[in-house]
Motif scaffolding. Structure first.
Motif, short mmCIF file in Angstrom:
data_model
loop_
_atom_site.label_atom_id
_atom_site.label_comp_id
_atom_site.label_asym_id
_atom_site.label_seq_id
_atom_site.Cartn_x
_atom_site.Cartn_y
_atom_site.Cartn_z
N LYS A 105 44.68 -32.13 -40.15
CA LYS A 105 43.62 -31.30 -40.73
C LYS A 105 42.31 -32.07 -40.84
N VAL A 106 42.40 -33.36 -41.14
CA VAL A 106 41.20 -34.17 -41.30
C VAL A 106 40.39 -34.24 -40.01
N VAL A 107 41.09 -34.32 -38.87
CA VAL A 107 40.40 -34.49 -37.59
C VAL A 107 39.60 -33.26 -37.18
N TRP A 108 39.84 -32.13 -37.82
CA TRP A 108 39.00 -30.97 -37.51
C TRP A 108 37.53 -31.27 -37.82
N ILE A 109 37.31 -32.13 -38.80
CA ILE A 109 35.94 -32.52 -39.15
C ILE A 109 35.54 -33.79 -38.41
N THR A 110 36.39 -34.81 -38.49
CA THR A 110 36.01 -36.11 -37.95
C THR A 110 35.92 -36.13 -36.43
N ALA A 111 36.66 -35.26 -35.74
CA ALA A 111 36.63 -35.27 -34.28
C ALA A 111 35.55 -34.37 -33.69
N THR A 112 35.10 -33.38 -34.45
CA THR A 112 34.12 -32.43 -33.91
C THR A 112 32.69 -32.74 -34.33
N MET A 113 32.51 -33.29 -35.53
CA MET A 113 31.16 -33.53 -36.02
C MET A 113 30.35 -34.49 -35.15
N PRO A 114 30.95 -35.57 -34.60
CA PRO A 114 30.15 -36.46 -33.76
C PRO A 114 29.48 -35.76 -32.58
N TYR A 115 30.09 -34.72 -32.05
CA TYR A 115 29.48 -34.02 -30.92
C TYR A 115 28.24 -33.25 -31.35
N VAL A 116 28.27 -32.72 -32.55
CA VAL A 116 27.09 -32.02 -33.07
C VAL A 116 25.94 -33.01 -33.27
N VAL A 117 26.26 -34.17 -33.84
CA VAL A 117 25.23 -35.17 -34.10
C VAL A 117 24.71 -35.78 -32.80
N LEU A 118 25.61 -36.09 -31.85
CA LEU A 118 25.18 -36.64 -30.57
C LEU A 118 24.26 -35.69 -29.83
N THR A 119 24.57 -34.40 -29.90
CA THR A 119 23.72 -33.41 -29.26
C THR A 119 22.33 -33.39 -29.89
N ALA A 120 22.28 -33.43 -31.24
CA ALA A 120 20.99 -33.44 -31.93
C ALA A 120 20.20 -34.71 -31.60
N LEU A 121 20.89 -35.85 -31.56
CA LEU A 121 20.21 -37.11 -31.22
C LEU A 121 19.72 -37.12 -29.77
N LEU A 122 20.49 -36.51 -28.88
CA LEU A 122 20.08 -36.45 -27.48
C LEU A 122 18.82 -35.59 -27.32
N LEU A 123 18.81 -34.43 -27.98
CA LEU A 123 17.63 -33.56 -27.89
C LEU A 123 16.39 -34.23 -28.46
N ARG A 124 16.59 -35.04 -29.51
CA ARG A 124 15.45 -35.75 -30.08
C ARG A 124 15.08 -36.95 -29.22
N GLY A 125 16.08 -37.65 -28.69
CA GLY A 125 15.82 -38.87 -27.95
C GLY A 125 15.06 -38.65 -26.67
N VAL A 126 15.39 -37.60 -25.92
CA VAL A 126 14.74 -37.39 -24.62
C VAL A 126 13.29 -36.97 -24.76
N THR A 127 12.88 -36.58 -25.97
CA THR A 127 11.48 -36.19 -26.18
C THR A 127 10.61 -37.39 -26.57
N LEU A 128 11.21 -38.55 -26.78
CA LEU A 128 10.45 -39.72 -27.21
C LEU A 128 9.76 -40.39 -26.03
N PRO A 129 8.60 -40.98 -26.24
CA PRO A 129 7.93 -41.71 -25.16
C PRO A 129 8.76 -42.92 -24.72
N GLY A 130 8.88 -43.10 -23.43
CA GLY A 130 9.66 -44.20 -22.89
C GLY A 130 11.13 -43.88 -22.69
N ALA A 131 11.55 -42.68 -23.10
CA ALA A 131 12.97 -42.31 -23.00
C ALA A 131 13.44 -42.31 -21.55
#
Length: 575
Positions: free
Chosen positions: A219-245
């Motif tokens: 039951k715990v992995v429903w949170i711990t295994a899925t949340m990183p993908y949400v955060v990685l997606t958000a970081l990717l969308l922010r990262g590619v917009t940065l100068p020098g990316a």
């Protein structure tokens, strides 16, 4: 008390049908009628010449849902190594086994939980208007602290050589680790109470995630295994917009095929695969043991490896978009900011996040992702230790909750060495020796044991029995020849080309390297030690002992009849 016996032909209704799918067809049954003194008759039935299937074990706990298993495996496979190790390796390189793996997982737990404690410390530190690693006016800062990155020293941790150190580097090494209060691994000092408190929280969370087995961890992995993908997606969308990316991404995708001629590239690749997928740690076996017999293991393997590989590859875009941004911001080459290990996620990334709008929110989200990445992988590592020993010793099975408590407490006590002033030296030593050559050796012995001693043919028959489909020639050749030969090569080369560990400019003393090799060889030694024990404890001549030792328990009656397939040339040549 009186007895009477009778034999019947085909299995009748007095005998429950076998549960295993291969237990089919007529069987002879011996009925034993036992008359007790009180007049009550009891009937006992046994199979004469029973089918050659394993003795049915006591009912085993299983996953509540199929998705619980997949998320647990994916959660373990997708861990901190996908973020801090795989992208850097791509840039850098151009473009009695059961006890062995249990001991390796146990050793890894000593320092892996400390990484989660560091992430938890950073997570709590993110709840402030001004992040503590953006200025040089803090109590822990030294006179060498400088907001400007001029040049990078050889340690790859964001230090600026003789020109000074960055606030992020000083926060990690002086504000969190208090490394400046230690002179080396022989001067550890006391545990830091802040890190100890974070470590306690991690251990408590791990215990209550594991104490009931897969029913709670699933039951715990429903949170711990899925949340990183949400955060990685958000970081990717922010990262590619940065100068020098784009410059960082180009450096990540650049390929230098000449590096393939270097042995270190293949050693890095093999070690990364073992770390990332969890091969050789016993976790996949432990998790899979809770599946039903007919579970499609082939499909699960394809899904898990595909998701893990895609996650590693995509996380490289996230990492190097921020590294490109940092390189342009400080007007330095990518190589000056590209690093792996703790320096990437606790120095370089925090420094990059601190320059963004709403930096505190981004920092909290990033370190929450690290927590979820680490927790499910730590759960998998501990589960392999617990399951392996509980299955081996039935006494522990009856007291799983108490045994789990003992394992996590032992891990906590030994992890305290890593949260002292000089704890980073202990961490580096364990990281270098606990699961390097030893994990490759463990996987090599597993491959040889399954493909050669147990036999590819028998292994393929088992998979067909489970999934209904026999593995094709490609997989059988990989198991029999390709994997063992490649693993033997990397094990030998990793020993021949061994380089002692270091942290920055600090060189470990000889006694520390000797201790590291003791840790590494202690897990590898489980194979010959347990093999010797089995040979000595079995009855008969040496040939009979060897026959029993290399024959699965379900086939022991074949040894009694002198039918040992491992003693035939056909067994060793078949694919």
């Amino acid at each position: 008390m009186s007895k009477s016996k009778c034999s019947v032909g085909p299995m009748s209704s007095v005998v429950a049908p076998a549960k295993e799918p291969n237990a089919m067809g007529p069987r002879e049954v011996e009925l034993v009628l036992v008359k007790e003194q009180n007049g009550v008759q009891l009937t006992n039935s046994t199979l004469i010449n029973p089918p050659q299937t394993p003795v049915e074990a006591p009912e085993r706990e299983t996953w509540s849902k199929k998705i619980d298993f997949l998320l647990s495996v994916i959660g373990f496979a997708v861990d901190l190594a996908n973020v801090w190790r795989f992208p850097y390796l791509c840039y850098k390189n151009g473009g009695g086994v059961g006890f062995t793996v249990i001991l390796i997982s146990f050793y890894v737990g000593f320092f892996y939980n400390v990484i989660i404690a560091w992430a938890l410390h950073y997570f709590f530190s993110s709840f402030t208007m001004d992040l503590p690693w953006i200025h040089c006016n803090n109590t822990w800062n030294s006179p060498n602290c400088s907001d400007a990155r001029v040049s990078n020293s050889s340690d790859g941790l964001g230090l600026n050589g003789t020109f000074g150190t960055t606030p992020a580097a000083e926060y990690f090494e002086r504000g969190v680790l208090h490394l400046h209060e230690s002179h080396g691994i022989d001067d550890l000092g006391p545990p830091r109470w802040q890190l100890t408190a974070c470590l306690v929280l991690v251990i408590v969370l791990l215990y209550f995630s594991l104490w009931k087995g897969v029913k709670t961890s699933g039951k715990v992995v429903w949170i711990t295994a899925t949340m990183p993908y949400v955060v990685l997606t958000a970081l990717l969308l922010r990262g590619v917009t940065l100068p020098g990316a784009m410059d960082g991404i180009k450096a990540y995708l650049s390929v230098d095929f000449y590096r393939l001629c270097e042995a270190s590239v293949w050693i890095d690749a093999a070690t990364q695969v073992c770390f990332s997928l969890g091969i050789g740690f016993g976790v996949l076996i432990a998790f899979s043991s809770y599946n039903k017999f007919t579970n499609n293991c082939y499909r699960d393997a394809i899904i898990t490896t595909s998701i893990n590989s895609l996650t590693s590859f995509s996380s490289g875009f996230v990492v190097f978009s921020f590294l490109g941004y940092m390189a342009q911001k400080h007007n330095v080459p990518i190589g000056d900011v590209a690093t792996d290990g703790p320096g990437l996620i606790f120095i370089i990334y925090p420094e990059a996040i601190a320059t963004l709008p709403l930096s505190s929110a981004w920092a909290a989200v990033f370190f929450l992702m690290l927590l979820t990445l680490g927790i499910d992988s730590a759960m998998g590592g501990m589960e392999s230790v617990i399951t392996g020993l509980v299955d081996e010793f039935q006494l522990l099975h009856r007291h799983r909750e108490l045994f789990t408590l003992g394992i996590v407490l032992t891990t906590f006590l030994l992890s305290l060495f890593c949260v002292t002033n000089g704890g980073i030296y202990v961490f580096t030593l364990l990281d270098h020796f606990a699961a390097g050559t030893s994990i490759l050796f463990g996987v090599l012995i597993e491959a040889i044991g399954v493909a050669w001693f147990y036999g590819v043919q028998q292994f393929s028959d088992d998979i067909k029995q489970m999934t209904g489909q026999r593995p094709n020639l490609y997989w059988r050749l990989c198991w029999k020849l390709v994997s063992p030969c490649f693993l033997l090569y990397v094990v030998v080369v990793s020993i021949v080309t061994f380089r002692p560990p270091h942290y920055g400019d600090y060189i470990f003393p000889d006694w520390a390297n000797a201790l590291g090799w003791i840790i590494a060889t202690s897990s590898m030694a489980m194979v010959p030690i347990y093999a010797t024990y089995k040979l000595c404890s079995l009855p008969g001549s040496f040939r009979e002992k060897l026959a029993y030792a290399i024959t699965p328990e379900k086939d022991r009656q074949l040894v009694d009849r002198g039918e040992v397939r491992q003693f035939t040339l056909r067994h060793w040549l078949s694919v």
